[in-house]
Enzyme design. Structure first.
Site, mmCIF file in Angstrom:
data_model
loop_
_atom_site.group_PDB
_atom_site.id
_atom_site.type_symbol
_atom_site.label_atom_id
_atom_site.label_comp_id
_atom_site.label_asym_id
_atom_site.label_seq_id
_atom_site.Cartn_x
_atom_site.Cartn_y
_atom_site.Cartn_z
ATOM 1 N N SER A 233 -23.894 -25.832 -62.786
ATOM 2 C CA SER A 233 -23.928 -25.114 -64.061
ATOM 3 C C SER A 233 -22.763 -25.525 -64.968
ATOM 4 C CB SER A 233 -23.840 -23.609 -63.808
ATOM 5 O OG SER A 233 -22.550 -23.309 -63.302
ATOM 6 N N GLY A 237 -18.850 -26.445 -64.101
ATOM 7 C CA GLY A 237 -18.245 -27.679 -64.602
ATOM 8 C C GLY A 237 -17.010 -27.419 -65.442
ATOM 9 N N GLU A 254 -22.083 -33.404 -64.443
ATOM 10 C CA GLU A 254 -23.517 -33.434 -64.763
ATOM 11 C C GLU A 254 -23.966 -31.976 -64.694
ATOM 12 O OE1 GLU A 254 -27.129 -33.227 -64.626
ATOM 13 O OE2 GLU A 254 -27.163 -34.229 -62.676
ATOM 14 N N CYS A 288 -32.388 -29.871 -63.667
ATOM 15 C CA CYS A 288 -31.505 -29.840 -64.838
ATOM 16 C C CYS A 288 -32.212 -30.513 -66.012
ATOM 17 C CB CYS A 288 -30.149 -30.441 -64.548
ATOM 18 S SG CYS A 288 -30.237 -32.082 -63.926
HETATM 19 C C1 UN1 Z 1 -31.230 -32.723 -61.455
HETATM 20 O O1 UN1 Z 1 -32.075 -31.874 -61.755
HETATM 21 O O2 UN1 Z 1 -30.032 -32.396 -61.194
HETATM 22 O O3 UN1 Z 1 -34.718 -36.854 -63.857
HETATM 23 C C2 UN1 Z 1 -31.532 -34.165 -61.296
HETATM 24 C C3 UN1 Z 1 -35.050 -36.063 -62.966
HETATM 25 C C4 UN1 Z 1 -34.631 -36.380 -61.552
HETATM 26 C C5 UN1 Z 1 -33.226 -35.958 -61.305
HETATM 27 C C6 UN1 Z 1 -32.916 -34.545 -61.687
HETATM 28 N N1 UN1 Z 1 -34.763 -37.803 -61.338
HETATM 29 O O4 UN1 Z 1 -35.709 -35.051 -63.176
#
Ligand code: UN1
Length: 496
Positions: A233, A237, A254, A288
């Protein structure tokens, strides 16, 4: 077979001893306990840090292509165990079998990428302004790398970091989410088996440290960690970034996304519908990169949103081990509560909510919610890790792009349009402000070949492909004088 028996069998097939400790592990499939693991003590953390640092000092001297050979063998071990590991991922984090196998494939892909990279960690030769001089830059290993990973991609995101860090000559310490420690232990067991047959690998090259946030905080603060790569989150971070910055450690952050797609009146609408659905509903909205906001052109809004509601209602949500289902459960009841809170807030603002019903079985199974918003306000401004898609009507593309960019996060975005001018505007400097901007595909499901990450509150880090490897190394600029004179740069005179 019960899930408990299934998991014990999978762990033994993966060569991972079934541990017992104070931290219970549950499966989101039905909420039952599937094991327990031991959390690290402060003594364990200290030992791991010292071993990690010691391992780095040896590993950095092993030639990079040889380091690549280790990663090549690990990639082969993953190929061999793809199905077992995929099933374990499904049991521990609840994503569908197809997505879990895709996640293990993503690990294999990054291993292949890293093997090639191990012969390409090259710098530049630079023209010097001084006669008889040459300049160059070299990339050197960095140190022990801490990888903090999240429950939703319990193994692939670690692999992005681990494969690159290892070929770059670093040691690695993994702090997985406390919700998914078993997959981490299983992956470590696979790597340990590869390491055992690999002569040049020092002890302590790759370690797992299990525990909650406080353990992550201790690791982040320790000067024996050269680089912190953290996925999770924005709040996490922010805390990690500040502590690391306080001691000038490097970071790759990230963090959260609040990803948007624009569906133009000039789109292939059937393709757009499929792209939107996969991004919004896949992994039950717990990527994410999941699609959270959708801007639909007013000329096609009614028809498109009607189809979207019908398609979302027909998605089979259920046991992720059953390959007939397209979505599994949310990770836990807290995630369900957060989804409800966001929906209640939207409803109080006058939004129209379609779907979102809880499915009556144990585990947090819920139908995707399509939420038609009158205004771009309230819960749509933040990331809720659940299958909620906020939908907006737009008339001018520039306005949709401005709204898309008006949130804190800047991870992923896409436009569905067959109009070249619209697509190029979206990709241009005045278009999407995200680290990922796509055309005619959704916001999720990136390949490993590109750099992965986002801007603003997403943290700015880049992992995986392109030149993301540079963050795992330190750059040294070298100026070499092969003349008998000592001319100074910028024409400065210092005659003695
Ligand atoms: C994530 O949700 O932390 O692009 C990574 C994508 C996947 C990676 C997601 N290859 O949805």
């Amino acid at each position: 077979m019960s899930i408990r028996t299934d998991i014990d069998l999978l762990l033994s097939q993966l060569g991972c001893p079934v541990s017992k400790g104070g931290l219970p592990v549950h499966t989101p499939i039905d909420g039952s306990q599937i094991g327990s693991v031991t959390t690290a003590t402060s003594q364990d953390i200290d030992t791991a840090l010292s071993r990690g640092q010691g391992a780095f000092l040896t590993w950095r001297t092993v030639p990079a292509p040889r380091r690549g050979e280790l990663v090549r063998r690990f990639g082969n071990a993953l190929r061999e165990h793809k199905l077992d590991l995929g099933r374990l991922v499904t049991i521990e984090c609840g994503k569908t079998i197809s997505e879990s196998e895709g996640e293990v494939q993503e690990m294999i892909d990054i291993c292949d990428f890293a093997v090639g990279l191990s012969r390409q960690l090259h710098g530049l030769t630079i023209a010097s302004e001084r006669p008889g001089h040459r300049m160059m830059e070299q990339w050197h290993p960095l140190g022990a790398v801490l990888i903090i990973s999240a429950f939703n991609f319990p193994v692939a995101v670690w692999a992005w970091n681990a494969a690159l860090a290892l070929v770059c000559g670093n040691s690695i310490i993994w702090k997985p989410s406390e919700k998914t420690p078993l997959t981490a232990l299983a992956v470590q067991a696979l790597l340990d088996r590869v390491l055992a047959d690999f002569n040049d690998a020092p002890e302590g090259l790759s370690q797992v440290v299990i525990g909650a946030r406080d353990i992550g905080a201790t690791l982040v603060a320790d000067p024996r960690i050269a680089l912190v790569s953290a996925t999770g989150s924005t709040a996490m971070g922010r805390a990690v970034g500040q502590v690391a910055a306080g001691r000038f450690a490097k970071t790759i952050l990230e963090l959260g996304g609040n990803n948007a797609a624009i569906v133009s009146d000039k789109a292939n609408l059937d393709l757009a519908l499929r792209g939107v659905l996969f991004s919004a509903v896949g992994t039950s909205g717990q990527r994410c990169t999941s699609l959270r906001r959708l801007f639909v052109h007013e000329a096609i809004y009614d028809g498109f949103v009607e189809k979207l509601k019908t398609a979302a209602a027909s998605i089979s949500v259920g046991d992720p081990l059953d390959s007939g289902n397209l979505a599994g459960p949310l990770i836990d009841e807290d995630a369900f509560d957060r989804m409800q809170a966001a929906l209640n807030e939207a409803e109080a603002m006058g939004a129209q909510i379609h779907g979102s019903e809880r499915i009556k079985r144990s585990g947090a199974y819920v139908r995707p919610a399509i939420v038609e918003m009158a205004e771009h306000k309230g819960p749509c401004l933040r990331e809720t890790f659940a299958p909620i898609l906020y939908v907006f009507r737009y008339s001018k593309l520039e306005d949709a792009i401005a709204l898309q960019n008006s949130v804190g996060a800047g991870l992923s975005s896409s436009i569905f349009s067959l109009d070249l001018r619209e697509c190029e505007l979206f990709l241009s400097a005045s278009g999407s402000d995200c680290g990922i901007a796509n055309v005619n595909i959704g916001t999720s499901g990136a390949e490993i070949g590109g750099a992965f990450g986002g801007e603003k509150e997403t943290g700015g880090g880049r992992e995986s492909g392109s030149d993301a490897w540079k963050a795992y190394m330190r750059r040294a600029t070298n100026t070499i004088n092969y003349s008998n004179d000592l001319p100074l740069a910028q024409g400065v005179r210092f005659d003695i």
